[in-house]
Design a protein around this motif. Structure first.
Motif, short mmCIF file in Angstrom:
data_model
loop_
_atom_site.label_atom_id
_atom_site.label_comp_id
_atom_site.label_asym_id
_atom_site.label_seq_id
_atom_site.Cartn_x
_atom_site.Cartn_y
_atom_site.Cartn_z
N ILE A 112 18.48 26.19 70.85
CA ILE A 112 18.52 26.95 69.58
C ILE A 112 19.97 27.31 69.23
O ILE A 112 20.41 27.16 68.08
N ARG A 141 15.47 22.91 61.20
CA ARG A 141 14.07 22.90 61.64
C ARG A 141 13.72 21.55 62.29
O ARG A 141 13.05 21.50 63.31
N LEU A 174 15.08 21.58 65.64
CA LEU A 174 14.34 22.52 66.49
C LEU A 174 13.05 21.88 67.00
O LEU A 174 12.72 21.97 68.19
#
Ligand SMILES: Cc1cc2nc3c(=O)[nH]c(=O)nc-3n(C[C@H](O)[C@H](O)[C@H](O)COP(=O)(O)OP(=O)(O)OC[C@H]3O[C@@H](n4cnc5c(N)ncnc54)[C@H](O)[C@@H]3O)c2cc1C
Length: 470
Positions: A368, A411, A414
């Motif tokens: 992250i 995203r 991720l």
């Protein structure tokens, strides 16, 4: 086997005939047709997703109402959106243009609190916190506790298989469900399970409906498992100079089999936001904090927290502190629950919901951080670390023109990182609308095919929440 992704759009005339039929069949039904009223059911908490304006919003009070509505919708091919309290974070309850939203909020009665069998039978519209309060008044405990428990309904929790702060010990919503009453896509009403703790009669349909996001049936009643209320919680905080250290502490606590009831993580930006909003006196210099709780009787709770302190210190914690009393513990827990709201004071927040095997939490935290640096995106992460479930929040200034583009880039990375770690793109919020493009990346084409077969078998006209999940 494939199900169509959306049913053919009914004409205006069909829609008008449908509404007339609803009013004729259910004259006492509360049916919202005013555009302003309908607009308030357009969105759930994913305001950034495009959602449709419902044709009408029905607020049934009985299973028979729901069954009649579904029959009429099937007859006129009107798509249906089952809706609880609208606090979902995947777009699952968002409106479909020209569809019927069935909001279950008026079906909120508790039907039976059964002390002998430790179960509660309830309608789905009740708010989670209200159910907890009502059973608590009788010395009983309903475990699942999403951070949103004061604003979300049991039906929505069943629809999403919601998690929460104490799921690390007691499991997700599905683990507390023994039986359901469900209205199927053709209006038939079935019952699955019941008060039996053990029941292997046929396929596990109860568990299939839980988490299906309103795409397989509408839940009109649930039989839920209760426990005798545990003792008040003993609560501590541990602060860490590195994120890695906090992730390592989580992995150590899990591997040691320490059975905490809460094991939540907040990173530095989340600590600052929560402390700014609620003035809790947290250590804002720390890179990460764990909220750790035991709900065992006093002596063993202290032993459990001692074991957690040892794991935290071995992972490099610089400070651990116990909550002075139950009030302080409540404030700390409430601060964690309101972390999203605290971050929302800073700008636009896009909350994600990845999960990994618990030993990989340190790797996920590192991934992250790297994603934030790579895309120049501010990320605040908190979540149910004891379940391996983290919520990275992408934060942007309200007028940042690149917010959507950067969210998409971050995203995508991720999800890739979570999958590469053997994890999931959503641990508790659901695929809904928000994540359906990445479901195949996680589960593969054959699993999608099996899911579509189930959908086609239960909803051949594809009228229940079409276009959600896949
Ligand atoms: C601040 C905040 C914190 C949150 N924290 C958590 C958390 O800790 N854990 C967590 O899991 N989630 C969390 N959420 C997300 C959300 O609260 C949960 O997903 C919750 O379960 C949604 O309940 P709801 O009643 O609002 O459902 P809705 O949003 O109305 O619906 C959710 C889904 O369930 C379906 N559904 C609703 N009722 C029924 C029914 N009767 N039959 C069949 N399907 C139905 C809908 O179609 C939709 O797909 C949080 C949200 C917010 C805003």
């Amino acid at each position: 086997m494939t199900a169509p992704s959306v049913p053919p759009s009914p004409t205006d005339e069909t829609r008008a005939r449908f509404l007339e039929a609803v009013k004729a069949t259910l004259p006492d039904l509360k049916l919202l047709e005013d555009p302003v009223d309908r607009d308030s059911y357009r969105l759930d908490e994913t305001a950034y997703l495009a959602a449709g304006l419902p044709l009408a919003v029905a607020l049934p009070t009985t299973t028979a109402d729901v069954s009649a509505l579904v029959r009429l919708a099937a007859e006129h091919r009107i798509p249906i959106v089952p809706r609880g309290a609208g606090s979902g974070l995947s777009g699952g309850a968002a409106g479909i243009e020209g569809g019927l939203t069935i909001a279950m909020t008026r079906m909120d009665a508790i039907l039976d609190i059964d002390h002998e069998n430790l179960v509660v039978v309830t309608q789905p519209g009740i708010i989670n916190a209200e159910l907890k309060k009502r059973v608590d008044a009788e010395g009983l405990f309903y475990a699942p506790d999403p951070a949103s428990y004061e604003i979300c309904s049991i039906g929505g929790n069943l629809g999403t298989n919601a998690g929460g702060l104490c799921c690390v010990k007691y499991g997700q919503t599905r683990d507390s469900v023994l039986g359901l009453e469900v209205v199927l896509a053709d209006g038939r009403v079935i019952r699955t399970g019941g008060k039996n703790v053990k029941d292997v009669a046929g396929y596990a349909l109860t568990h299939l409906f839980v988490g299906s996001q309103g795409t397989l049936g509408i839940i009109t009643e649930a039989t839920l498992r209760l426990r005798v209320a545990p003792p008040p919680r003993t609560t501590m905080l541990a602060f860490f100079p590195t994120l890695d250290g906090a992730g390592d502490a989580v992995a150590r606590i899990v591997a040691a089999g320490i059975d905490m009831v809460t094991l939540e993580l907040l990173d530095k930006p989340s600590i600052a936001a929560v402390d700014e909003a609620f003035n809790l006196g947290l250590d804002r210099d720390a890179e990460a904090m764990l909220l750790v709780e035991s709900d065992r009787p006093e002596a063993s709770a202290l032993a459990e927290l001692d074991a957690a302190v040892a794991a935290c210190e071995a992972a490099g914690s610089t400070m651990t502190m116990r909550a002075a009393d139950a009030t302080e513990a409540d404030w700390l827990r409430q601060g964690r629950r309101l972390a999203l709201r605290a971050l929302e004071r800073q700008g636009i927040v896009r909350m994600e919901d990845v999960g990994v095997p618990r030993s990989r939490v340190p790797d996920l935290l590192r991934a992250i951080s790297e994603i934030g640096e790579r895309h120049g995106v501010r990320i605040a992460t908190f979540g149910h670390a004891g379940d391996g479930n983290l919520h990275p929040n992408f934060i942007f200034d309200r007028d940042d023109p690149r917010a959507e583009e950067l969210t998409d880039l971050a995203r995508a990375d991720l999800y890739r990182a979570a999958i590469a770690l053997g994890g999931t793109v959503t641990a508790e919020h659901g695929i809904g609308l928000a994540r359906k493009s990445v479901l195949p990346d996680q589960v593969g084409a054959d699993v999608i095919d099996v899911m579509r077969s189930i959908k086609a078998a239960l909803d051949p006209l594809n009228i229940l929440n079409p276009g959600r999940v896949f």
